[in-house]
Each structure stands twice: as structure tokens, then as C-alpha cells.
Design an enzyme around this catalytic site. Structure first.
Site, PDB file in Angstrom:
ATOM      1  N   ILE A  96       0.884  -1.168   0.000  1.00 51.89           N
ATOM      2  CA  ILE A  96       0.000   0.000   0.000  1.00 51.89           C
ATOM      3  C   ILE A  96       0.924   1.222   0.000  1.00 51.89           C
ATOM      4  O   ILE A  96       1.963   1.213   0.656  1.00 51.89           O
ATOM      5  CB  ILE A  96      -0.935  -0.013   1.239  1.00 51.89           C
ATOM      6  CG1 ILE A  96      -1.954   1.150   1.209  1.00 51.89           C
ATOM      7  CG2 ILE A  96      -0.172   0.010   2.554  1.00 51.89           C
ATOM      8  CD1 ILE A  96      -3.033   1.050   2.318  1.00 51.89           C
ATOM      9  N   SER A  97       0.596   2.250  -0.770  1.00 50.95           N
ATOM     10  CA  SER A  97       1.496   3.398  -0.906  1.00 50.95           C
ATOM     11  C   SER A  97       1.545   4.257   0.359  1.00 50.95           C
ATOM     12  O   SER A  97       0.609   4.271   1.153  1.00 50.95           O
ATOM     13  CB  SER A  97       1.038   4.280  -2.067  1.00 50.95           C
ATOM     14  OG  SER A  97       1.062   3.557  -3.261  1.00 50.95           O
ATOM     15  N   HIS A  98       2.652   5.008   0.511  1.00 50.02           N
ATOM     16  CA  HIS A  98       2.785   5.985   1.600  1.00 50.02           C
ATOM     17  C   HIS A  98       1.707   7.054   1.448  1.00 50.02           C
ATOM     18  O   HIS A  98       1.522   7.568   0.341  1.00 50.02           O
ATOM     19  CB  HIS A  98       4.099   6.765   1.466  1.00 50.02           C
ATOM     20  CG  HIS A  98       5.325   5.976   1.705  1.00 50.02           C
ATOM     21  ND1 HIS A  98       6.261   6.357   2.617  1.00 50.02           N
ATOM     22  CD2 HIS A  98       5.787   4.852   1.143  1.00 50.02           C
ATOM     23  CE1 HIS A  98       7.262   5.495   2.600  1.00 50.02           C
ATOM     24  NE2 HIS A  98       6.994   4.573   1.717  1.00 50.02           N
TER      25      HIS A  98
END
Ligand code: SAH
Length: 210
Positions: A59-61
Site C-alpha cells: 500500500i502506498s505511503h
């Protein structure tokens, strides 16, 4: 602490790091990130970090999500495409910023999991597609904003051709050295303009099976 309060703190950190667009900050303050993670990781949902979502993907930052959306949102915001749905988090944030959002994923299980994760959020303006992001999504094109969440070695041609006049696309591009940078592409009356932004680390964009 409630998730609404930890999210509010996360939004304050994003402001400190330079995110200015209120539409983007509001969206990150609204979408519950913990529902996109497995239970064991949910307590870490509001740390500014990439976390595993299975199938070797992450999951992206939150900061990178904010940065990318801020770079491509117009005023007013138009139709948007995300490549690499993953768990669906960024797609949900985008659905709180853009009037109409499409998101495409090449791993069937992740595409289906994202659909389940997103059910409770009832985002009527978000459509998920299973397929190869290198080909974009011709049936819904053109897009005013395109966000790519996986790193390619070069700019996918189909995505450029599906960018509306005045539209913007942001994607991580990987050099031979393995280093990656965000690249912003804008289509104006005079053609395409490319600019380099921050160094980043994304999972690779894979050739699609779908
Ligand atoms: N947007 C997600 C992050 C996803 S990670 C978030 O909100 O956190 C990147 C995703 O891109 C992975 O799920 C991966 O399977 C997907 N991906 C990689 N290559 C792709 C391709 N060619 N087409 C569509 N999706 C792709």
C-alpha cells in the site's frame, strides 16, 4: 485514539511536509486507511509508511499518494485513472477528489480484494477494472488526470494517448540503476511537457496477463 484523530494528525504531518491542496488533504483525512490492511497491520495504518498487502505488493505511503494526486488534479478536477489498484486505498482517496475515477489492476485476487475493501465506503463514482495498465482503459478515455502506482522503465504509450488536452499524468520511472523518480507529463496545445520530481520507491509495473 480513534482512527479519525490519528488521521487528523496524519493530515497535519502532510501539511508540514508541503501538501497544500485542501481537496487532497480533506480526502486523506476522510478515507479510513486501516480498512485496506490486514488486521495484524491495521494498528500501523496511519504511520507514513508503505506496508505489505500480499502478492509481493504494498500500500502506498500517504505522503506519496497526496503528492501524486496534488500534482495532477486540475481546477476543477476532471475524470481520473489510476493504474495499480492494489488494495484500493489510493483509489478511494482519488474518489474523494475527482468526480469520476477508474482504477485498473492486473492481479485478479487484488482486484477482487479491493472491491471488497471498498464496498463499505460506497463510492458511487469509482469503477474498478481488471486488466493490463500498460494498455490504459480505452473505453473510458480520455482522462484529465492519470496516476500510476507501479514503476515502469519507460512511459507507457497507451496512457499518453489517453491523456486529455490539458491533462496531467504522474508516474514513477525506473532507471537502469534501479533508481526511481516521479515524472510529471502534461499535455498542452503545444505538445507534451515532461518534468522530474522526487525520488521514490514503487513496486515494478509488470507486463499484464489480462
Ligand atoms: N494504489 C495502491 C498501491 C498499489 S501497489 C495503494 O493505494 O496503496 C502497485 C500495484 O500495481 C500492485 O497491486 C500491482 O499488482 C499493480 N500493477 C503492476 N503492474 C500493473 C499493470 N501492468 N497493470 C495494472 N496493475 C499493475
Amino acid at each position: 485514539m480513534t482512527s479519525a484523530r490519528t488521521r487528523a494528525r496524519m493530515v497535519e504531518r502532510l501539511r508540514t511536509k508541503g501538501i497544500r491542496d485542501e481537496r487532497v488533504l480533506n480526502a486523506l483525512g476522510t478515507v479510513p486507511r486501516h480498512v485496506f490492511l490486514e488486521e495484524a497491520l491495521a494498528s500501523r495504518a496511519y504511520e507514513d509508511d508503505a506496508l505489505p498487502i500480499g502478492f509481493g505488493q504494498t500500500i502506498s505511503h500517504p505522503f506519496v499518494v497526496a503528492r501524486m494526486i496534488e500534482a495532477v488534479v486540475g481546477s476543477p478536477a476532471g475524470k481520473a485513472l489510476e493504474v495499480g489498484t492494489g488494495c484500493g486505498y489510493q483509489a478511494a482517496v482519488m474518489a474523494n477528489v475527482f468526480p469520476e475515477v477508474y482504477s485498473i489492476e492486473r492481479i485478479k485476487e487484488l482486484h477482487e480484494r479491493a472491491r471488497r475493501n471498498l464496498l463499505a465506503l460506497r463510492l458511487a463514482n469509482l469503477r474498478l477494472a481488471y486488466g493490463d495498465g500498460y494498455k490504459g482503459l480505452e473505453r473510458a478515455a480520455p482522462f484529465h488526470s492519470i496516476v500510476v502506482a507501479a514503476a515502469a522503465a519507460r512511459v507507457p504509450e497507451a496512457l499518453v494517448s489517453q491523456l486529455a488536452a490539458g491533462g496531467k499524468m504522474i508516474l514513477p520511472l525506473a532507471a537502469n540503476s534501479g533508481e526511481q523518480r516521479l515524472v510529471l507529463i502534461e499535455r498542452s496545445g503545444r505538445g507534451l511537457k515532461e518534468s522530474e520530481l522526487d525520488p521514490v520507491r514503487f513496486v515494478p509495473m509488470e507486463a499484464g496477463k489480462a
